[in-house]
Design an enzyme around this catalytic site. Structure first.
Site, PDB file in Angstrom:
ATOM      1  N   ARG A  38       1.136  -0.931   0.125  1.00 16.31           N
ATOM      2  CA  ARG A  38       0.086  -0.279   0.376  1.00 16.31           C
ATOM      3  C   ARG A  38       0.281   1.007   0.000  1.00 16.31           C
ATOM      4  NH1 ARG A  38      -3.948   2.587   4.532  1.00 16.31           N
ATOM      5  NH2 ARG A  38      -5.371   3.617   2.974  1.00 16.31           N
ATOM      6  N   HIS A  42       0.727   4.475  -2.503  1.00 16.41           N
ATOM      7  CA  HIS A  42       0.557   5.792  -1.909  1.00 16.41           C
ATOM      8  C   HIS A  42       1.227   6.927  -2.629  1.00 16.41           C
ATOM      9  CE1 HIS A  42      -3.400   5.309   1.034  1.00 16.41           C
ATOM     10  NE2 HIS A  42      -3.234   4.705   0.040  1.00 16.41           N
ATOM     11  N   ASP A  43       2.838   6.159  -2.616  1.00 17.00           N
ATOM     12  CA  ASP A  43       3.761   7.075  -3.044  1.00 17.00           C
ATOM     13  C   ASP A  43       3.755   6.975  -4.579  1.00 17.00           C
ATOM     14  OD1 ASP A  43       6.509   8.260  -3.657  1.00 17.00           O
ATOM     15  OD2 ASP A  43       6.857   6.271  -4.237  1.00 17.00           O
ATOM     16  N   VAL A  46       0.899  10.663  -6.085  1.00 17.00           N
ATOM     17  CA  VAL A  46       1.266  11.331  -5.749  1.00 17.00           C
ATOM     18  C   VAL A  46       2.576  12.048  -6.085  1.00 17.00           C
ATOM     19  CG1 VAL A  46       1.173  13.234  -3.938  1.00 17.00           C
ATOM     20  CG2 VAL A  46      -0.238  11.069  -3.624  1.00 17.00           C
ATOM     21  N   GLY A  48       4.224  10.341  -8.766  1.00 17.12           N
ATOM     22  CA  GLY A  48       4.694   9.464  -9.369  1.00 17.12           C
ATOM     23  C   GLY A  48       5.265   8.511  -8.391  1.00 17.12           C
ATOM     24  N   ASP A  50       8.132   8.441  -6.419  1.00 18.10           N
ATOM     25  CA  ASP A  50       9.727   9.303  -5.864  1.00 18.10           C
ATOM     26  C   ASP A  50      10.117   9.173  -4.349  1.00 18.10           C
ATOM     27  OD1 ASP A  50       7.467  10.852  -4.615  1.00 18.10           O
ATOM     28  OD2 ASP A  50       7.972  12.405  -6.171  1.00 18.10           O
ATOM     29  N   SER A  52       8.290  10.290  -2.182  1.00 20.07           N
ATOM     30  CA  SER A  52       7.784  11.283  -1.441  1.00 20.07           C
ATOM     31  C   SER A  52       6.879  11.192  -0.199  1.00 20.07           C
ATOM     32  CB  SER A  52       6.652  12.408  -2.706  1.00 20.07           C
ATOM     33  OG  SER A  52       5.515  11.567  -2.785  1.00 20.07           O
ATOM     34  N   ASN A  70      -3.639   8.677   4.737  1.00 21.84           N
ATOM     35  CA  ASN A  70      -2.635   8.489   5.215  1.00 21.84           C
ATOM     36  C   ASN A  70      -2.991   8.876   6.678  1.00 21.84           C
ATOM     37  OD1 ASN A  70      -1.440   7.336   2.877  1.00 21.84           O
ATOM     38  ND2 ASN A  70      -0.179   9.565   2.901  1.00 21.84           N
ATOM     39  N   HIS A 169      -6.329  -6.123  -2.191  1.00 20.91           N
ATOM     40  CA  HIS A 169      -7.188  -6.001  -1.386  1.00 20.91           C
ATOM     41  C   HIS A 169      -7.929  -7.574  -0.955  1.00 20.91           C
ATOM     42  CE1 HIS A 169      -9.111  -1.714  -1.332  1.00 20.91           C
ATOM     43  NE2 HIS A 169      -7.443  -1.791  -0.758  1.00 20.91           N
ATOM     44  N   THR A 170      -7.126  -8.424  -1.533  1.00 14.06           N
ATOM     45  CA  THR A 170      -6.963 -10.176  -1.144  1.00 14.06           C
ATOM     46  C   THR A 170      -6.556  -9.923   0.620  1.00 14.06           C
ATOM     47  OG1 THR A 170      -6.756 -12.079  -1.838  1.00 14.06           O
ATOM     48  CG2 THR A 170      -5.073 -10.326  -2.338  1.00 14.06           C
ATOM     49  N   ASP A 221     -10.212  -9.278   3.014  1.00 16.63           N
ATOM     50  CA  ASP A 221     -10.823 -10.587   2.129  1.00 16.63           C
ATOM     51  C   ASP A 221     -11.325 -11.646   3.915  1.00 16.63           C
ATOM     52  OD1 ASP A 221     -11.193 -12.576   0.950  1.00 16.63           O
ATOM     53  OD2 ASP A 221      -9.698 -12.782   0.212  1.00 16.63           O
ATOM     54  N   ASP A 229      -4.534 -14.834  -3.072  1.00 16.05           N
ATOM     55  CA  ASP A 229      -4.858 -15.291  -3.663  1.00 16.05           C
ATOM     56  C   ASP A 229      -6.167 -14.960  -4.498  1.00 16.05           C
ATOM     57  OD1 ASP A 229      -7.223 -14.741  -2.133  1.00 16.05           O
ATOM     58  OD2 ASP A 229      -6.102 -16.461  -1.156  1.00 16.05           O
TER      59      ASP A 229
HETATM   60  C1  HEM Z   1      -9.089   1.392  -5.842  1.00 18.29           C
HETATM   61  C2  HEM Z   1      -8.596   2.186  -5.211  1.00 18.29           C
HETATM   62  C3  HEM Z   1      -8.683   2.422  -4.241  1.00 18.29           C
HETATM   63  C4  HEM Z   1      -8.884   2.750  -3.026  1.00 18.29           C
HETATM   64  C5  HEM Z   1     -10.745   2.877  -2.605  1.00 18.29           C
HETATM   65  C6  HEM Z   1      -8.718   1.643  -1.271  1.00 18.29           C
HETATM   66  C7  HEM Z   1      -8.675   1.956  -0.051  1.00 18.29           C
HETATM   67  C8  HEM Z   1      -8.602   1.081   0.812  1.00 18.29           C
HETATM   68  C9  HEM Z   1      -8.879   1.789   2.167  1.00 18.29           C
HETATM   69  C10 HEM Z   1      -9.813   2.802   2.850  1.00 18.29           C
HETATM   70  C11 HEM Z   1      -7.967   1.115   2.776  1.00 18.29           C
HETATM   71  C12 HEM Z   1      -8.117   0.531   4.283  1.00 18.29           C
HETATM   72  C13 HEM Z   1      -7.514   2.292   5.655  1.00 18.29           C
HETATM   73  C14 HEM Z   1      -7.363   1.474   6.292  1.00 18.29           C
HETATM   74  O1  HEM Z   1      -8.774   1.278   6.707  1.00 18.29           O
HETATM   75  O2  HEM Z   1      -6.949   2.509   7.059  1.00 18.29           O
HETATM   76  C15 HEM Z   1      -7.150   0.226   1.931  1.00 18.29           C
HETATM   77  C16 HEM Z   1      -6.409  -0.735   2.395  1.00 18.29           C
HETATM   78  C17 HEM Z   1      -5.529  -0.880   1.614  1.00 18.29           C
HETATM   79  N1  HEM Z   1      -5.055  -0.957   0.431  1.00 18.29           N
HETATM   80 FE1  HEM Z   1      -6.390   0.571  -0.883  1.00 18.29          FE
HETATM   81  N2  HEM Z   1      -7.558   1.400  -2.101  1.00 18.29           N
HETATM   82  C18 HEM Z   1      -8.133   1.539  -3.374  1.00 18.29           C
HETATM   83  C19 HEM Z   1      -6.553   1.075  -3.873  1.00 18.29           C
HETATM   84  C20 HEM Z   1      -5.449   0.066  -4.098  1.00 18.29           C
HETATM   85  C21 HEM Z   1      -4.233  -0.106  -4.400  1.00 18.29           C
HETATM   86  C22 HEM Z   1      -4.288  -0.684  -5.806  1.00 18.29           C
HETATM   87  C23 HEM Z   1      -3.741  -1.001  -3.460  1.00 18.29           C
HETATM   88  C24 HEM Z   1      -2.349  -2.012  -4.137  1.00 18.29           C
HETATM   89  C25 HEM Z   1      -1.877  -2.262  -5.602  1.00 18.29           C
HETATM   90  C26 HEM Z   1      -4.273  -1.482  -2.573  1.00 18.29           C
HETATM   91  C27 HEM Z   1      -3.608  -1.442  -1.208  1.00 18.29           C
HETATM   92  C28 HEM Z   1      -4.315  -1.950  -0.537  1.00 18.29           C
HETATM   93  C29 HEM Z   1      -3.897  -2.650   1.055  1.00 18.29           C
HETATM   94  C30 HEM Z   1      -2.828  -3.875   1.401  1.00 18.29           C
HETATM   95  C31 HEM Z   1      -4.922  -2.400   1.972  1.00 18.29           C
HETATM   96  C32 HEM Z   1      -4.495  -3.086   3.627  1.00 18.29           C
HETATM   97  C33 HEM Z   1      -3.423  -3.144   4.235  1.00 18.29           C
HETATM   98  C34 HEM Z   1      -3.125  -2.832   5.262  1.00 18.29           C
HETATM   99  O3  HEM Z   1      -3.797  -3.580   6.662  1.00 18.29           O
HETATM  100  O4  HEM Z   1      -1.674  -2.198   6.453  1.00 18.29           O
HETATM  101  N3  HEM Z   1      -5.636  -0.430  -2.403  1.00 18.29           N
HETATM  102  N4  HEM Z   1      -7.071   1.024   0.876  1.00 18.29           N
HETATM  103 CA    CA Z   2       5.496  10.041  -4.496  1.00 13.56          CA
END
Ligand code: HEM
Ligand code: CA
Length: 305
Positions: A38, A42-43, A46, A48, A50, A52, A70, A169-170, A221, A229
């Site tokens: 994640r 998030h890097d 914003v 690119g 980099d 940041s 964040n 989000h798996t 998941d 998965d």
């Molecule tokens: C499509 C738009 C996306 C939205 C709206 C979104 C939103 C979120 C939100 C709200 C959470 C929970 C954060 C919290 O409760 O503190 C989360 C967790 C997470 N997101 Fe996303 N996300 C998106 C795309 C992505 C992408 C592109 C990735 C990575 C390639 C990603 C990886 C993750 C991971 C692995 C978690 C769990 C992190 C942890 O347990 O520390 N997400 N996301």
């Molecule tokens: Ca950046």
């Protein structure tokens, strides 16, 4: 200029060093792999990829870590620092913090049972952070598929990237505050989101009571919470996606995302291949290369500050 063999001459063991630190961290924190991928996301969204995101507040830096997507949410910065320390001892001044995030993302996924892909390093580190950019460019769970797709398009990613990368989000966790909007009064209707499976709804209402602690965590998941998965996609088919932004990929009628969800649900191989390709696409978002930026010594600080 990103290139698979970028560190071949200067830090040949970079991948195994990064992997070793993460493997070690996983022993005491099964969530850390999810948290690390994640950070790369998030890097990259914003300014690119980099590094940041990693900069702390200072006289010249307004940290991205305090932007709404964040703050009290992104984690794993201590493990990034441990990786940086290990790399500075093996190959001082060579591996950028931006590349650490890209390499750590791949290691995190493969260590969790997911695909491997060829990371293309060569990114350099920013000397600036962009708080306002972090507040506006990152997608939020309540935003709606149209806006989320637009934010991906703004960084050159298409609808297949949206669906494939959402598959991250798996694994990992989310706080009640990120999905409680679906449980009691969805969009002011006085009722839950109709696209939540009723058994799943009852269990989420138990985890997240209306006046409960908004920071309580649950698994993204529900089937295999720490494994990478394709269950994320079969979950969407059974209306057990956790976030509104997850379930909308399957439940938005007429959306082009539905067929992509179905194809990833029916073939984990297809998902894995697509995920690797989309991670490379995301990792290519406007990197600093050549003599732009710097190689930070400490990922939290601009050199010399
Ligand atoms: C499509 C738009 C996306 C939205 C709206 C979104 C939103 C979120 C939100 C709200 C959470 C929970 C954060 C919290 O409760 O503190 C989360 C967790 C997470 N997101 Fe996303 N996300 C998106 C795309 C992505 C992408 C592109 C990735 C990575 C390639 C990603 C990886 C993750 C991971 C692995 C978690 C769990 C992190 C942890 O347990 O520390 N997400 N996301
Ligand atoms: Ca950046």
């Amino acid at each position: 200029q990103l290139n698979a063999t970028f560190y071949a001459g200067t830090c040949p063991n970079v991948s195994s060093i990064v992997r070793g630190v993460i493997q070690n961290a996983l022993q005491s924190d099964p969530r850390i792999a999810a948290s690390l991928i994640r950070l790369h996301f998030h890097d990259c969204f914003v300014d690119g990829c980099d590094g940041s995101l990693l900069l702390d507040n200072s006289s010249s830096i307004v940290t991205e870590k305090d932007a709404p997507p964040n703050v009290n949410s992104t984690r794993g910065f201590d493990v990034v620092d441990n990786i940086k320390t290990a790399l500075e001892s093996a190959c001082p001044g060579v591996v950028s913090c931006a590349d650490i995030l890209a390499i750590a993302a791949e290691a995190s996924v493969s260590l969790s049972g997911g695909p491997t892909w060829t990371v293309l390093p060569g990114r350099r580190d920013s000397t600036t952070a962009n708080r306002a950019g972090a507040s506006s460019a990152l997608p939020g769970a309540f935003e709606g598929l149209t806006n989320i797709t637009a934010k991906f398009a703004a960084v050159g990613l298409d609808i297949t990237d949206v669906v494939a990368l959402s598959g991250a989000h798996t694994f990992g966790r989310a706080q009640c505050r990120t999905f409680i909007n679906r449980l009691y009064n969805f969009n002011g209707t006085g009722n839950p989101d109709p696209s939540v499976n009723t058994t799943f709804l009852a269990s989420l209402q138990q985890t997240c009571p209306q006046s409960g602690d908004p920071t309580t965590l649950t698994n993204l998941d529900l089937t295999r919470p720490d494994t990478f998965d394709s269950n994320y996609f079969t979950n969407l088919q059974s209306n057990t996606g956790l976030l509104q932004s997850d379930q909308e990929l399957f439940s938005t009628s007429g959306s082009a995302t539905i067929a992509i969800v179905n194809s990833f649900a029916s073939s984990q191989t297809t998902f894995f291949q697509s995920f690797g390709a989309s991670m490379i696409n995301m990792g290519n978002i406007s990197p600093l290369t050549g003599t732009s930026g710097e190689i930070r010594t400490d990922c939290k600080k601009v050199n010399g500050s």
